[in-house]
Enzyme design. Structure first.
Site, PDB file in Angstrom:
ATOM      1  N   THR A  30       0.816  -1.214   0.000  1.00 24.77           N
ATOM      2  CA  THR A  30       0.000   0.000   0.000  1.00 24.77           C
ATOM      3  C   THR A  30       0.855   1.272   0.000  1.00 24.77           C
ATOM      4  O   THR A  30       0.317   2.372  -0.019  1.00 24.77           O
ATOM      5  CB  THR A  30      -0.926   0.043   1.247  1.00 24.77           C
ATOM      6  N   GLY A  31       2.164   1.136   0.029  1.00 23.74           N
ATOM      7  CA  GLY A  31       3.048   2.316   0.024  1.00 23.74           C
ATOM      8  C   GLY A  31       3.116   2.966  -1.347  1.00 23.74           C
ATOM      9  O   GLY A  31       2.449   2.523  -2.294  1.00 23.74           O
ATOM     10  N   GLU A  56      -4.762  -1.485   7.779  1.00 25.43           N
ATOM     11  CA  GLU A  56      -6.060  -1.814   7.181  1.00 25.43           C
ATOM     12  C   GLU A  56      -6.703  -0.594   6.533  1.00 25.43           C
ATOM     13  O   GLU A  56      -7.413  -0.719   5.534  1.00 25.43           O
ATOM     14  CB  GLU A  56      -6.993  -2.439   8.222  1.00 25.43           C
ATOM     15  N   VAL A  78       5.886  -8.389   7.638  1.00 28.73           N
ATOM     16  CA  VAL A  78       6.985  -9.263   7.210  1.00 28.73           C
ATOM     17  C   VAL A  78       7.700  -9.901   8.408  1.00 28.73           C
ATOM     18  O   VAL A  78       8.398 -10.897   8.255  1.00 28.73           O
ATOM     19  CB  VAL A  78       8.010  -8.528   6.304  1.00 28.73           C
ATOM     20  N   LYS A 101      12.013   2.838   6.508  1.00 25.45           N
ATOM     21  CA  LYS A 101      12.924   3.547   5.610  1.00 25.45           C
ATOM     22  C   LYS A 101      13.239   4.978   6.020  1.00 25.45           C
ATOM     23  O   LYS A 101      13.992   5.665   5.336  1.00 25.45           O
ATOM     24  CB  LYS A 101      12.396   3.509   4.179  1.00 25.45           C
ATOM     25  N   LYS A 143      21.547   4.269   0.481  1.00 30.58           N
ATOM     26  CA  LYS A 143      22.054   4.441   1.846  1.00 30.58           C
ATOM     27  C   LYS A 143      22.642   3.142   2.416  1.00 30.58           C
ATOM     28  O   LYS A 143      23.254   3.148   3.485  1.00 30.58           O
ATOM     29  CB  LYS A 143      20.954   4.992   2.752  1.00 30.58           C
ATOM     30  N   ASN A 183      17.028   8.832  -4.074  1.00 31.70           N
ATOM     31  CA  ASN A 183      15.846   9.550  -3.626  1.00 31.70           C
ATOM     32  C   ASN A 183      14.764   9.549  -4.697  1.00 31.70           C
ATOM     33  O   ASN A 183      15.036   9.884  -5.846  1.00 31.70           O
ATOM     34  CB  ASN A 183      16.225  10.992  -3.271  1.00 31.70           C
ATOM     35  N   THR A 208      19.612  21.924   4.359  1.00 28.72           N
ATOM     36  CA  THR A 208      20.585  21.363   5.304  1.00 28.72           C
ATOM     37  C   THR A 208      21.995  21.838   4.954  1.00 28.72           C
ATOM     38  O   THR A 208      22.682  22.442   5.758  1.00 28.72           O
ATOM     39  CB  THR A 208      20.535  19.826   5.276  1.00 28.72           C
TER      40      THR A 208
HETATM   41  O1  LIG Z   1      14.488  20.431   5.481  1.00 31.93           O
HETATM   42  C1  LIG Z   1      15.233  19.759   4.752  1.00 31.93           C
HETATM   43  C2  LIG Z   1      15.153  18.339   4.684  1.00 31.93           C
HETATM   44  C3  LIG Z   1      16.038  17.666   3.857  1.00 31.93           C
HETATM   45  N1  LIG Z   1      16.956  18.341   3.122  1.00 31.93           N
HETATM   46  C4  LIG Z   1      17.909  17.607   2.254  1.00 31.93           C
HETATM   47  O2  LIG Z   1      17.191  16.999   1.212  1.00 31.93           O
HETATM   48  C5  LIG Z   1      17.836  15.800   0.800  1.00 31.93           C
HETATM   49  C6  LIG Z   1      16.848  14.696   0.752  1.00 31.93           C
HETATM   50  O3  LIG Z   1      16.279  14.491   2.027  1.00 31.93           O
HETATM   51  P1  LIG Z   1      14.976  13.579   2.239  1.00 31.93           P
HETATM   52  O4  LIG Z   1      13.980  13.883   1.161  1.00 31.93           O
HETATM   53  O5  LIG Z   1      14.554  13.702   3.663  1.00 31.93           O
HETATM   54  O6  LIG Z   1      15.501  12.113   1.911  1.00 31.93           O
HETATM   55  P2  LIG Z   1      16.691  11.277   2.537  1.00 31.93           P
HETATM   56  O7  LIG Z   1      16.920  11.542   3.968  1.00 31.93           O
HETATM   57  O8  LIG Z   1      17.883  11.440   1.615  1.00 31.93           O
HETATM   58  O9  LIG Z   1      16.113   9.775   2.438  1.00 31.93           O
HETATM   59  C7  LIG Z   1      15.225   9.389   1.389  1.00 31.93           C
HETATM   60  O10 LIG Z   1      15.950   8.831   0.323  1.00 31.93           O
HETATM   61  C8  LIG Z   1      16.551   7.573   0.575  1.00 31.93           C
HETATM   62  C9  LIG Z   1      17.367   7.186  -0.633  1.00 31.93           C
HETATM   63  O11 LIG Z   1      18.622   7.822  -0.514  1.00 31.93           O
HETATM   64  C10 LIG Z   1      15.493   6.565   0.926  1.00 31.93           C
HETATM   65  O12 LIG Z   1      16.083   5.315   1.174  1.00 31.93           O
HETATM   66  C11 LIG Z   1      14.776   7.062   2.170  1.00 31.93           C
HETATM   67  O13 LIG Z   1      13.780   6.138   2.526  1.00 31.93           O
HETATM   68  C12 LIG Z   1      14.183   8.423   1.916  1.00 31.93           C
HETATM   69  O14 LIG Z   1      13.602   8.936   3.115  1.00 31.93           O
HETATM   70  C13 LIG Z   1      18.969  15.569   1.791  1.00 31.93           C
HETATM   71  O15 LIG Z   1      20.171  15.976   1.184  1.00 31.93           O
HETATM   72  C14 LIG Z   1      18.620  16.480   2.950  1.00 31.93           C
HETATM   73  O16 LIG Z   1      19.767  16.962   3.625  1.00 31.93           O
HETATM   74  C15 LIG Z   1      17.024  19.718   3.160  1.00 31.93           C
HETATM   75  O17 LIG Z   1      17.856  20.347   2.484  1.00 31.93           O
HETATM   76  N2  LIG Z   1      16.145  20.387   3.973  1.00 31.93           N
END
Ligand SMILES: O=c1ccn([C@@H]2O[C@H](COP(=O)(O)OP(=O)(O)O[C@H]3O[C@H](CO)[C@@H](O)[C@H](O)[C@H]3O)[C@@H](O)[C@H]2O)c(=O)[nH]1
Length: 356
Positions: A30-31, A56, A78, A101, A143, A183, A208
């Site tokens: 469902t994701g 559900e 799972v 995740k 990651k 991403n 960030t």
């Molecule tokens: O306020 C914010 C939040 C995030 N970021 C940046 O945006 C990027 C992406 O962040 P986010 O969309 O939160 O995704 P990630 O933390 O990179 O993780 C996502 O992407 C991964 C693949 O790398 C998946 O495995 C994860 O499930 C998913 O949450 C990163 O560089 C963050 O530093 C910002 O600049 N400002």
């Protein structure tokens, strides 16, 4: 290692990879990925899709939204092998997307990540094997490479679990493979919808690290990757899709430009806990054995497991000539290119035709 003794050739197994009239089970069905894949499979003419998930309410919403009798819903987790086995009865193929995740939640509760991402994946693979499922594609993440957080570390162990199954069951009818991706743009809780909301609310976009880079991929491309793996994998294969990247500064500027507010303020907040500056889709060791398949790389499993001398006595000359495949050294997009890419997302479709 493409001539691995474990591996039948892709053409030898291709007949098994037909979707028409087949039954496909999706864990985490469902994701975002699961429901997009389910819609895709139904369009492709599958006989049935078994959706396994914990929630559900989401199952109810999906049942109503899809209104397709070929969808069958299985409540379960799972972590609970019995519930997985029930969803796999009659399944020909499995796409394993269920996972914890989010980086912060796994950081705070690492054992929960182990239970779902590692032990849960083991349950999925074993239940598929027991049910005579022909193929299992496990979804992983960039990651998992050189992991620094519990989410990535648990996904790395999921990958090892899948590869160990391939090594230990060379005669199995069940082909287990892995896909890794970066991403997914506009996925729930991710940075692009956050920027959109911040712009709508008139508050600064929180950045960030302006120089941080991420691979960018659409949900449709993640479905293509899993399908590519499904069609071509031999046991233990790992697939990635080549992807462009951009810096966070570029991404923020692009979202603002696309929404017509190029000068929207940006506030730099600093790197979050457990976060890397650049992500890696393939390590240099993996690049050494990676096969270039156009839009994809395929990394055959290292089948040396039982020959300890090959681990400890013989080195690998190839590795020194390669580098990691990272979001820093892949194709780097500028603002203009990123805007064009964002424009292709369904969430921004309403902007098309507006002033460019
Ligand atoms: O306020 C914010 C939040 C995030 N970021 C940046 O945006 C990027 C992406 O962040 P986010 O969309 O939160 O995704 P990630 O933390 O990179 O993780 C996502 O992407 C991964 C693949 O790398 C998946 O495995 C994860 O499930 C998913 O949450 C990163 O560089 C963050 O530093 C910002 O600049 N400002």
């Amino acid at each position: 290692m493409s001539d691995s003794i474990l591996a039948p050739t892709p053409s030898a197994v291709a007949d098994d990879r037909c979707l028409a009239e087949r039954t496909v089970a999706i864990t985490g069905g469902t994701g975002s990925f699961g429901s997009t894949m389910a819609a895709h499979l139904l369009r492709r003419g599958v006989g049935a899709v078994h959706v396994l998930s914990r929630d559900e309410a989401k199952q109810h919403d999906m049942r109503v939204a899809f209104a397709d009798e070929r969808l069958r819903f299985f409540l379960g987790d799972v972590r609970d092998r019995e519930s997985v086995a029930a969803a796999f009865v009659g399944a020909d193929h499995v796409f394993h997307a269920a996972a914890l995740k989010q980086v912060p939640s796994c950081e705070f509760f690492p054992l929960q990540a182990v239970q779902t991402n590692v032990l849960g994946s083991h349950n999925v693979i074993e239940a598929a094997h027991a049910a005579g499922v022909a193929s299992v594609v496990c979804l992983s993440t960039d990651k998992a490479v050189h992991p620094i957080n519990a989410m990535g570390q648990s996904k790395a162990l999921m990958e090892k679990t899948a590869q160990a199954f391939a090594r230990q069951h060379p005669g199995s009818a069940t082909v287990v493979s892995i896909t890794r991706y970066g991403n997914v743009m506009y996925s729930r809780g991710s940075v692009i919808p956050l920027f959109v909301r911040q712009i709508a609310e008139g508050v600064p976009m929180t950045l960030t690290d302006p120089a941080m880079t991420r691979f960018l991929m659409s949900l449709g491309e993640s479905v293509d990757l899993v399908e590519h793996a499904f069609e071509r994998a031999v046991p233990g294969d790992l697939f990635v899709r080549k992807a462009p990247a951009c810096t966070m500064q570029t991404l923020a500027q692009s979202v603002a430009a696309l929404l017509g507010v190029p000068d929207h303020p940006i506030q730099v907040i600093g790197t979050r806990h457990g976060e890397k500056q650049h992500e890696t889709l393939l390590s240099r060791e993996e690049m050494t054995s990676a096969l270039d398949e156009g839009d994809y790389y395929r990394v055959p499993v290292d089948a040396r497991s039982m020959e300890y001398s090959l681990y400890f006595e013989e080195g690998d000359q190839g590795a020194v000539r390669r580098t990691d495949y990272t979001s820093e050294n892949t194709v780097r997009m500028d603002v203009e290119q990123t805007v064009e890419l964002l424009r292709t997302l369904p969430e921004f479709a309403h902007l098309n035709g507006a002033a460019r």
